[in-house]
Design a protein around this motif. Sequence first.
Motif, PDB file in Angstrom:
ATOM      1  N   ALA A 116       0.829  -1.209   0.000  1.00 26.11           N
ATOM      2  CA  ALA A 116       0.000   0.000   0.000  1.00 26.11           C
ATOM      3  C   ALA A 116       0.862   1.256   0.000  1.00 26.11           C
ATOM      4  O   ALA A 116       0.561   2.233  -0.700  1.00 26.11           O
ATOM      5  CB  ALA A 116      -0.930  -0.011   1.214  1.00 26.11           C
ATOM      6  N   GLU A 117       1.944   1.233   0.757  1.00 25.72           N
ATOM      7  CA  GLU A 117       2.837   2.387   0.818  1.00 25.72           C
ATOM      8  C   GLU A 117       3.546   2.600  -0.518  1.00 25.72           C
ATOM      9  O   GLU A 117       3.721   3.743  -0.964  1.00 25.72           O
ATOM     10  CB  GLU A 117       3.848   2.192   1.951  1.00 25.72           C
ATOM     11  N   ILE A 118       3.954   1.516  -1.157  1.00 29.70           N
ATOM     12  CA  ILE A 118       4.604   1.622  -2.468  1.00 29.70           C
ATOM     13  C   ILE A 118       3.640   2.224  -3.492  1.00 29.70           C
ATOM     14  O   ILE A 118       4.007   3.118  -4.268  1.00 29.70           O
ATOM     15  CB  ILE A 118       5.097   0.238  -2.941  1.00 29.70           C
ATOM     16  N   LEU A 119       2.399   1.757  -3.490  1.00 24.85           N
ATOM     17  CA  LEU A 119       1.416   2.276  -4.444  1.00 24.85           C
ATOM     18  C   LEU A 119       1.113   3.745  -4.184  1.00 24.85           C
ATOM     19  O   LEU A 119       0.974   4.533  -5.132  1.00 24.85           O
ATOM     20  CB  LEU A 119       0.132   1.446  -4.381  1.00 24.85           C
ATOM     21  N   GLU A 120       1.022   4.120  -2.924  1.00 27.50           N
ATOM     22  CA  GLU A 120       0.738   5.521  -2.608  1.00 27.50           C
ATOM     23  C   GLU A 120       1.882   6.425  -3.059  1.00 27.50           C
ATOM     24  O   GLU A 120       1.657   7.475  -3.669  1.00 27.50           O
ATOM     25  CB  GLU A 120       0.500   5.683  -1.103  1.00 27.50           C
ATOM     26  N   ARG A 121       3.110   6.022  -2.778  1.00 29.45           N
ATOM     27  CA  ARG A 121       4.261   6.828  -3.190  1.00 29.45           C
ATOM     28  C   ARG A 121       4.360   6.903  -4.709  1.00 29.45           C
ATOM     29  O   ARG A 121       4.651   7.972  -5.276  1.00 29.45           O
ATOM     30  CB  ARG A 121       5.539   6.248  -2.598  1.00 29.45           C
ATOM     31  N   SER A 122       4.087   5.808  -5.380  1.00 28.71           N
ATOM     32  CA  SER A 122       4.115   5.808  -6.844  1.00 28.71           C
ATOM     33  C   SER A 122       3.064   6.758  -7.406  1.00 28.71           C
ATOM     34  O   SER A 122       3.323   7.494  -8.370  1.00 28.71           O
ATOM     35  CB  SER A 122       3.874   4.388  -7.375  1.00 28.71           C
ATOM     36  N   ALA A 123       1.869   6.738  -6.813  1.00 26.10           N
ATOM     37  CA  ALA A 123       0.794   7.626  -7.265  1.00 26.10           C
ATOM     38  C   ALA A 123       1.168   9.087  -7.072  1.00 26.10           C
ATOM     39  O   ALA A 123       0.860   9.937  -7.924  1.00 26.10           O
ATOM     40  CB  ALA A 123      -0.493   7.302  -6.511  1.00 26.10           C
TER      41      ALA A 123
END
Length: 207
Positions: A115-122
């Motif tokens: 979830a953290e990876i996806l948020e940072r990518s977004a």
Amino acid sequence: MLFFSRSKDSVFYQTLVEAASNIVEATQLFRQNVETLEHKEEYAEKLKELENKGDEYTHILLHELNQTFITPMDREDILQLAVKLDDVLDGVEACASRIVYCHVEKTTPYLMQFAEILERSAEFLQESFIALEKRDFTSIRKHSVEINLLENQADRLMRESVGSLFEEPKDPIELIKMKELYEKLEGVSDTTEDLANVLESVVMKYA
């Protein structure tokens, strides 16, 4: 060809920025969801609403493509960006839905890391589309590198998370549903990287 220089172009870049911002909101909600999974049904509903909102942005872009004779970028580039933005959002929403209908009751450190990876990518995607409006191509390249690094992290995390499922005996149903969820999350990261690659190709064409 001039790049984002006409007043009509504002519809395209503003919609792209708003679509990217919508994805940031979705990934923030997803991260909040997997912190406890106590209200996963409510989060899934909210993410479905954001997915519908994303569909509206896609419709606006396609409508403008059909109505505009001279576009700020090649039509194929705008279409690719629109489709990939929609794919990323669909992937996040699908993961939230999977958590509900597969009855995932307990969160894991791996879910939080995904979830953290996806948020940072977004967030990097959002910054990239803002930079696109400003013709700040150097920033787009930098953000693309960061997104690629995050995708590499997601790939390693997928191997580690799936591997952990086989380390000791588990309920086979639980193993299957968590394996599919981890793989789905890694797939969303792949799609995010695909979108960043499209942005980079646009920069190479117009910089």
